[in-house]
Each structure stands twice: as structure tokens, then as C-alpha cells.
Design an enzyme around this catalytic site. Sequence first.
Site, short mmCIF file in Angstrom:
data_model
loop_
_atom_site.label_atom_id
_atom_site.label_comp_id
_atom_site.label_asym_id
_atom_site.label_seq_id
_atom_site.Cartn_x
_atom_site.Cartn_y
_atom_site.Cartn_z
N ASP A 129 0.12 1.80 8.46
CA ASP A 129 -0.25 0.91 9.63
C ASP A 129 0.51 1.09 10.97
O ASP A 129 -0.03 0.66 11.99
CB ASP A 129 -0.48 -0.57 9.25
N THR A 171 4.61 2.39 5.49
CA THR A 171 3.13 1.95 5.63
C THR A 171 2.37 2.75 6.69
O THR A 171 2.79 2.92 7.73
CB THR A 171 3.05 0.43 6.10
N VAL A 205 16.77 8.80 -1.12
CA VAL A 205 17.62 7.69 -1.53
C VAL A 205 18.27 8.24 -2.97
O VAL A 205 19.70 8.03 -3.19
CB VAL A 205 16.81 6.41 -2.07
N ARG A 222 -5.07 -2.37 9.33
CA ARG A 222 -5.00 -4.02 8.93
C ARG A 222 -5.33 -4.78 10.37
O ARG A 222 -6.40 -4.39 10.92
CB ARG A 222 -3.89 -4.36 8.47
N ASP A 254 5.47 -5.13 5.75
CA ASP A 254 6.05 -6.49 6.31
C ASP A 254 5.97 -7.41 5.04
O ASP A 254 6.75 -8.39 4.86
CB ASP A 254 5.39 -7.07 7.66
N GLY A 269 1.03 -1.28 0.03
CA GLY A 269 0.08 -0.04 -0.11
C GLY A 269 0.90 1.21 0.07
O GLY A 269 1.94 1.25 0.49
N ASP A 281 2.72 -1.07 11.78
CA ASP A 281 2.89 -2.26 12.47
C ASP A 281 4.13 -2.95 12.27
O ASP A 281 4.11 -4.33 12.05
CB ASP A 281 1.61 -3.15 12.14
N ARG A 314 1.05 -5.00 -5.07
CA ARG A 314 1.22 -6.22 -4.29
C ARG A 314 1.57 -7.41 -5.22
O ARG A 314 0.30 -7.88 -5.91
CB ARG A 314 -0.04 -6.39 -3.35
O1 F6P Z 1 -1.48 -1.63 4.87
C1 F6P Z 1 -2.09 -0.27 4.52
C2 F6P Z 1 -3.60 -0.59 4.15
O2 F6P Z 1 -3.97 0.97 3.86
C3 F6P Z 1 -4.36 -1.21 5.41
O3 F6P Z 1 -4.68 -0.45 6.53
C4 F6P Z 1 -5.67 -1.57 4.97
O4 F6P Z 1 -6.06 -2.78 5.58
C5 F6P Z 1 -5.03 -1.76 3.56
O5 F6P Z 1 -3.90 -1.33 3.04
C6 F6P Z 1 -6.07 -1.91 2.29
O6 F6P Z 1 -5.36 -2.32 1.13
P1 F6P Z 1 -6.02 -2.11 -0.15
O7 F6P Z 1 -5.59 -0.68 -0.41
O8 F6P Z 1 -5.07 -2.94 -1.13
O9 F6P Z 1 -7.49 -2.29 -0.25
#
Ligand code: F6P
Length: 324
Positions: A131, A129, A26, A175, A106, A14, A133, A75
Site C-alpha cells: 500500500d 506492504t 536480516v 486500503r 502500520d 498482508g 501508506d 493478522r
Molecule cells: O495491506 C495490503 C492489502 O493488500 C490492501 O491493499 C488490501 O486492502 C488488504 O491488504 C487485503 O487484505 P486481505 O488479503 O486480508 O483480504
Amino acid sequence: MEEIKRIAVLTSGGDAPGMNAAIRAVVRSGISHGLEVFGIVRGYDGLIGNEIKRMQSQEVSNILQTGGTILKTARSEEFMTLQGRKKAYDNLISKGINGLIVIGGDGSFAGASRFAGEHNFAVVGIPGTIDNDLYGTDYTIGYDTALNNVVDAVDKIRDTASSHNRIFFVEVMGREAGFIALRSGIATGAEAILIPEVEGQVKQMMKTMTNRGEIKKSSIIIVAEGEREASIWEMADMVRKELPGSDVRVSILGHIQRGGRPTAYDRVSASRMGVAAVDALLNKKNNVMVGLVNNKITLVPLSKTIKLHKEVNRDLLAIVDLLV
Ligand code: F6P
């Protein structure tokens, strides 16, 4: 390992505000050290598809303040396969690149670590990210901006909630983790915060809502998207039943949290981490993630960031109930 002369950078997973600031750092610090720097478009998918281009200093002008990622992201399913990673390796080697910087979360680091092990390739991760996390860093790039996006949105919801005497359940991203929910809940004075790391919160929330008396007619309840005890819709129904006549609404903030101009904090952290990632490659500190711990740059093995779990801040949790 031979001397690092050419490095590449990609963003994966993401997108997160501040990724552009990290790319800029960088590219510019790499060039300052006399390296040739390449940008890989569309994350690992682009690496496998050979979408690799030389980056000059002026190509990263005017991106520091923008959200998203100029390199695009994905992804990648293919990078999860042995063949995909082999193609990626061949493409890097054919361009003489022997250092890779991965900006992501991660999932991206799990791929990076496998790739590094299979091909004895120098990889450095930068945590990107919203998140927050990731084990090994207090902050990930994009977290601060996402938090501020949530605070901005919830402040607005608060205006309408209080005007109509309504109870709002607001779902935030993260997440399986509650970092965004916990901090944004405190910052917006939420009446209850529900995160996956803590059990029994639905009961506690119901207690808070039924005990709130006549003074508090409107409330904000922040729910992390990873909350497992009950869905946000179920919780809203529980409150409707328990408090007849209450006016309950659900608001899912969604991807708006992930966009927009990065905060100064994210820009500075991303700049520091970008520079540190290039330094790590030059100093042969490979297969590590750059982190920020107590506001100091640190390096942690990628394997640890994948395996170990980052805890939510218990000091923050402890003050939640005292502030309602
Ligand atoms: O990891 C970042 C994030 O925004 C999470 O908070 C969320 O669950 C997920 O990505 C959403 O993913 P996507 O944009 O693929 O729907």
C-alpha cells in the site's frame, strides 16, 4: 539494555513481494555480525505459539527472487491483547532473544510499539506492504512490484478495451490510501484516477467522460479501493446513464496485485532495509522503523509511523489532468 546476541525476525499483515529479500538480508547480515538469528513462523500468532526456529544462511538461499514470505504471515488478534503480548515476550526470553525485527505495515507496527513499551524490548520495523501508506519512508517493500503488476494487468485490459470501444473501471488495492492508484494511473495513461485523498473526483471524471468527444472511444478509469465518494459499480452506472450506448465494464484486480517475483527495486530496497534493521539493533536504536527517504536509509520512531499520516505526492496529482 544488555548486548544483543540473538535476534528474531517475523513478517506480519498482508504479504508483500520483497519480504523474502528482507528476511534474507536480516539473516545474512545478522550472521555476519556474529549474531544467532531466529525466524518466527506465522507472524505474531507464531510468536505467541512459540513457532521460533534458528535460521542458518543456507535456509535463505534462493528466496530473494520469490514473492510471498517464507516465514508465512498472519493478522493476529491475540497479539492485540495484553496476555498475548506477555506470552510472546516469555517465548522470546526463554530462547535468550533480545532483539526483534518486524516486517509489516502500520497495524503490525502498532502491536510492535505496544509490545516494546510494555516489556522494554528492542524492536525495529521494516516497512513491508504494497500500500505504501507508511509515514517515514518514500517506499514500502512490495509497492513497486504491486505497481508493476497493476501496470501489466491494465495494459492488457487496454488492449481489449480499445478493441471493443469499451470503458473500463479498474479497481486497485491500497486500503484507505491512493498510492497504487495514482502512480499506476499515470503509468497506464488512465483517462481518470480516483483516490480517497482527493474530493470531487467523481464529478471531474464524469466531466472528462462526457467531454471526451468522438476521438476517444475507449477509456480506462483507475479507482482506488478506498475511494469513498461512490462505489465503482455506482460510477459505472453513472457513466452508462450519461453516455447512452456506451459499453462499460468493471474489473477488480484483487490479490493478483500482491503476488509474483519482486522487482529489482523491491529486492534492493528490501536488502538495504534488512541490513539497516540489524545495524539499528546493534547500535541500540530501538523502537524505530527503517525507511528510505530520498533514497537514503533513515530511522523514524515507530510511534511516529503509527500516528502520522503520509500524504500522496502532490506533484504527481498536479500532472494527472494535463495528461488526459
Ligand atoms: O495491506 C495490503 C492489502 O493488500 C490492501 O491493499 C488490501 O486492502 C488488504 O491488504 C487485503 O487484505 P486481505 O488479503 O486480508 O483480504
